[in-house]
Design an enzyme around this catalytic site. Structure first.
Site, short mmCIF file in Angstrom:
data_model
loop_
_atom_site.label_atom_id
_atom_site.label_comp_id
_atom_site.label_asym_id
_atom_site.label_seq_id
_atom_site.Cartn_x
_atom_site.Cartn_y
_atom_site.Cartn_z
N PHE A 106 37.09 59.37 54.60
CA PHE A 106 37.29 59.97 54.85
C PHE A 106 38.58 60.08 54.80
CE2 PHE A 106 39.21 64.55 53.90
CZ PHE A 106 38.68 65.05 52.35
N HIS B 110 48.12 28.62 43.18
CA HIS B 110 47.88 26.94 42.94
C HIS B 110 47.35 26.24 44.05
CE1 HIS B 110 48.37 28.46 39.79
NE2 HIS B 110 49.74 28.13 38.71
N CYS C 140 43.45 32.39 35.62
CA CYS C 140 43.67 33.33 36.66
C CYS C 140 45.32 33.44 37.37
CB CYS C 140 42.53 33.44 37.52
SG CYS C 140 42.96 35.09 38.66
N CYS D 242 45.00 37.37 35.74
CA CYS D 242 44.71 37.74 36.47
C CYS D 242 45.65 38.71 37.89
CB CYS D 242 43.76 38.02 37.58
SG CYS D 242 42.38 37.15 36.42
N LEU E 215 43.73 23.22 40.56
CA LEU E 215 42.48 23.91 40.33
C LEU E 215 43.50 25.80 40.52
CD1 LEU E 215 40.37 21.92 42.77
CD2 LEU E 215 40.42 21.77 39.70
P1 FAD Z 1 40.17 29.25 32.57
O1 FAD Z 1 40.54 29.47 33.40
O2 FAD Z 1 41.50 29.12 31.55
O3 FAD Z 1 40.05 27.46 32.45
C1 FAD Z 1 40.13 26.16 32.00
C2 FAD Z 1 40.58 25.44 32.14
O4 FAD Z 1 40.40 24.43 31.34
C3 FAD Z 1 41.65 25.78 32.53
O5 FAD Z 1 42.43 24.93 34.31
C4 FAD Z 1 42.59 24.26 30.78
O6 FAD Z 1 43.47 23.81 32.26
C5 FAD Z 1 41.70 23.49 31.64
N1 FAD Z 1 40.99 22.90 30.43
C6 FAD Z 1 41.22 23.69 28.53
N2 FAD Z 1 41.30 22.37 28.11
C7 FAD Z 1 41.44 21.02 28.75
C8 FAD Z 1 41.16 19.92 28.17
N3 FAD Z 1 41.48 19.02 27.58
N4 FAD Z 1 41.35 19.15 29.49
C9 FAD Z 1 41.15 19.20 30.55
N5 FAD Z 1 41.63 20.62 31.34
C10 FAD Z 1 41.17 21.50 30.11
N6 FAD Z 1 39.29 38.96 34.85
C11 FAD Z 1 39.21 39.67 35.90
O7 FAD Z 1 38.22 39.82 36.69
N7 FAD Z 1 40.09 40.36 36.45
C12 FAD Z 1 41.66 40.03 35.60
O8 FAD Z 1 42.16 41.38 36.84
C13 FAD Z 1 41.60 40.23 35.08
N8 FAD Z 1 43.23 39.89 34.28
C14 FAD Z 1 42.97 39.28 33.43
C15 FAD Z 1 44.94 39.51 32.56
C16 FAD Z 1 44.96 38.79 31.58
C17 FAD Z 1 46.24 39.20 31.56
C18 FAD Z 1 44.22 37.47 31.24
C19 FAD Z 1 44.47 37.29 29.27
C20 FAD Z 1 42.70 37.81 31.60
C21 FAD Z 1 42.11 38.73 32.19
N9 FAD Z 1 41.44 38.60 32.83
C22 FAD Z 1 41.13 38.81 34.58
C23 FAD Z 1 40.26 37.66 32.58
C24 FAD Z 1 40.25 36.40 33.54
O9 FAD Z 1 41.68 35.78 33.47
C25 FAD Z 1 39.24 35.17 32.67
O10 FAD Z 1 37.96 35.44 32.40
C26 FAD Z 1 38.84 33.63 33.65
O11 FAD Z 1 40.54 33.37 34.08
C27 FAD Z 1 38.27 32.77 32.82
O12 FAD Z 1 38.08 31.52 33.71
P2 FAD Z 1 37.20 30.36 32.69
O13 FAD Z 1 37.36 29.62 33.78
O14 FAD Z 1 36.88 30.40 31.62
O15 FAD Z 1 39.03 29.78 32.17
C1 COM Z 2 41.25 32.48 41.42
C2 COM Z 2 40.57 31.24 40.87
S1 COM Z 2 42.94 33.19 41.43
S2 COM Z 2 39.42 30.92 41.54
O1 COM Z 2 38.17 31.59 40.59
O2 COM Z 2 39.10 30.85 43.25
O3 COM Z 2 38.87 29.60 41.14
#
Ligand code: FAD
Ligand code: COM
Length: 518
Positions: A496, A134, A79, A84, A75
């Site tokens: 500070f 993870h 990120c 991130c 899970l």
């Molecule tokens: P995700 O975390 O992508 O979750 C989607 C989930 O859906 C995944 O676990 C995937 O396996 C699952 N999934 C997809 N399709 C299926 C399926 N068919 N069946 C089962 N599971 C499926 N944001 C910040 O706030 N700070 C940062 O420093 C930052 N750094 C970043 C750096 C990079 C390079 C990038 C690309 C983004 C960054 N972000 C950052 C943005 C942040 O990572 C995202 O906004 C956030 O992770 C989105 O979460 P989410 O749950 O929407 O998507």
């Molecule tokens: C953080 C992942 S790295 S989550 O937002 O706590 O699920």
């Protein structure tokens, strides 16, 4: 299917299992479902990233019964795996290497002159290290948050209440789509050559040491963050972008400070340019790129291209199975209660578009949960504090000076270092992690600016380049939204040397009825 509902694995045991699955792939899903709980699920969260995991946790905390399904064996989603966390690793490396190169051969610093640092071991270090976060996510979700989940196999949407995973169907009163987004690929022949990476493939697939030149395509956060990392390792780094780099930072002085610092480190920017071709060698590896620039076409020899040209939503399955309403780019449309066009189906996180940030993903999940559990809860993203990394940490909120001047007649600016016609660099700002710069290379010790509406004395914008101000900006943002004044900021107690000098700068001016800048 492997039933893990009666096991109580430690984070270390989870790490072993996740490692094995990431290496071998294709194993049976891990199922954590309480067979004694006969209640129907209130919601299936399709995707257990930030949006799904936080949404499910909130729903559970409210007394509901969520089920998370995710194709990955952990899970937390992108990120910790691709986004991130590696970004922060690479940005930490860039900051550290800036220090090492700046003070090369002085004090205790080794001589870095002409030294290139290997990228591959840093990526491999991250690849090994990411299993820890993870594993913790699985441990926390199961043992502390009482979440039920099916992990390690993709889910298929059957209808608005049903998904199927590895031949098993799961039903719920509601479906929350939280499947995230992926990096867009370049629509050019050659974009699949070896040596062409995005943020995900870089950490998953890099298996060679990149040569002396990195070409980065894009001008947004990810492009700049990774370009600074490649540059800090000692590579020639060329950033090809259609727009001005850093255009997302709404303050000209802040952008200028950052661009100066990056160019000082040798980074090359080609704004108004486009990558038009990638050429490969006989082994299918990129060997050069061609770029159309405002002053003509150029060719650059490189075996390492990094693209960060935007994100595409993982919405295809929902479109096909549910006919869900999407915008022109495929992002799922929702109302402020996170409801989609399909009854009982919600969507959250990157899947619903910008801003693609963790706070929005997590809060979107939480709002979907509240609505599912019978509240009427509206989420309007509104103004939010923002940040990125160059070799420095950069934070901002509200209006830039130019924007403020368009809106207010009397804009007052407090900044450090002060404008200095003699060209002498003042050793300010100076704070944690910036002290060596302040003492020996003051122009590298950062930049900060507070933008104030002089009439109401309210803070309308804040900008910080340096280190360690992110937390402060999180708390400052809601206070600014509620009308924080210079006088109130000048009343706060600074620790500070604080990373941003806003409190004491305000106190120096607050006694004056007519505010003056400095
Ligand atoms: P995700 O975390 O992508 O979750 C989607 C989930 O859906 C995944 O676990 C995937 O396996 C699952 N999934 C997809 N399709 C299926 C399926 N068919 N069946 C089962 N599971 C499926 N944001 C910040 O706030 N700070 C940062 O420093 C930052 N750094 C970043 C750096 C990079 C390079 C990038 C690309 C983004 C960054 N972000 C950052 C943005 C942040 O990572 C995202 O906004 C956030 O992770 C989105 O979460 P989410 O749950 O929407 O998507
Ligand atoms: C953080 C992942 S790295 S989550 O937002 O706590 O699920």
């Amino acid at each position: 299917m492997i039933d893990v509902s009666r096991t109580h694995w430690s984070a270390a045991r989870w790490a072993e299992e996740i490692d094995r699955r990431l290496t071998d792939g294709g194993l049976e899903p891990l199922v954590n479902i309480d067979r004694e709980d006969t209640r129907e699920f209130d919601a299936i969260f399709l995707g257990g990233g930030a949006a799904g995991r936080f949404g499910a946790s909130y729903l559970r905390a409210m007394g509901g019964r969520p089920l998370i399904v995710d194709r990955w064996p952990f899970l937390g989603g992108s990120c910790p795996h691709h986004a991130c966390v590696p970004h922060h690793v690479f940005s930490d490396v860039a900051a550290q290497l800036l220090l090492e190169r700046t003070f090369s051969g002085q004090l205790w610093f080794q001589d870095m002159h002409g030294k290139t640092v290997s990228i591959l071991p840093i990526v491999e270090m991250f690849r090994r290290g990411r299993t820890g976060p993870h594993a913790f996510m699985n441990y926390q979700s199961k043992e502390q948050l009482d979440l039920e989940f099916v992990l390690g196999s993709p889910a298929t949407i059957v209808d608005a209440h049903t998904v199927s995973v590895a031949g098993q169907t799961y039903r719920a009163k509601n479906l929350v789509l939280a499947s995230g987004a992926r990096a867009k690929t370049l629509s050019l022949d050659g974009s699949h050559l070896k040596g062409v990476f995005d943020h995900a493939t870089l950490v998953d697939c890099l298996d060679y040491e990149p040569g002396p030149t990195a070409v980065v395509v894009g001008g947004g956060k990810t492009a700049i963050e990774y370009a600074c990392f490649f540059n800090a390792t000692g590579r020639r780094t060329i950033v090809v972008s259609r727009d001005r780099p850093l255009a997302l930072i709404p303050d000209g002085d802040t952008r200028a400070y950052l661009l100066d610092r990056m160019q000082e480190q040798g980074m090359e920017f080609l704004p108004g340019s486009e990558l038009i071709a990638l050429d490969g060698d006989s082994e299918g590896r990129v060997k050069s790129v061609r770029v159309r620039t405002p002053s003509g076409e150029i060719e650059v020899a490189t075996d390492f291209v990094f693209t960060a040209v935007g994100m595409a939503p993982n919405s295809e399955a929902a479109q096909h199975a549910l006919g869900i309403d999407v915008d022109a780019n495929g992002f799922i449309r929702t109302d402020s209660r996170m409801r989609t066009s399909v009854p009982d189906v919600y969507a959250v996180g990157d899947l619903v578009g910008s801003p693609m940030e963790m706070f929005k993903a997590r809060k979107g999940g939480m709002y979907a949960a509240r609505n599912i559990m019978g509240e009427e809860a509206h989420y309007h993203v509104g103004d939010y504090p923002d940040f990125l990394h160059t070799h420095f940490e950069v934070c901002w909120l509200g209006l830039g000076e130019e924007q403020a001047r368009e809106r207010y007649d009397n804009v007052v600016v407090l900044k450090l270092p002060p404008d200095n016609p003699d060209g002498i660099h003042v050793a300010l700002p100076a704070g944690d992690r910036m002290m060596l710069y302040a003492m020996m290379k003051p122009h590298l010790s950062g930049f900060q600016k507070l933008v104030i509406d002089g009439a109401s004395r309210r803070i309308v914008g804040a900008f910080h380049v340096g280190s360690g101000a992110k937390d402060g900006f999180q708390y400052l943002a809601p206070m600014v939204r509620r009308g924080l004044t210079v006088d109130e900021l000048g009343e706060m107690d600074e620790l500070f040397l604080n990373p941003s000098y806003f409190i004491q700068l305000c106190r120096l001016r607050a006694g004056s009825k007519v505010l003056r800048g400095m």
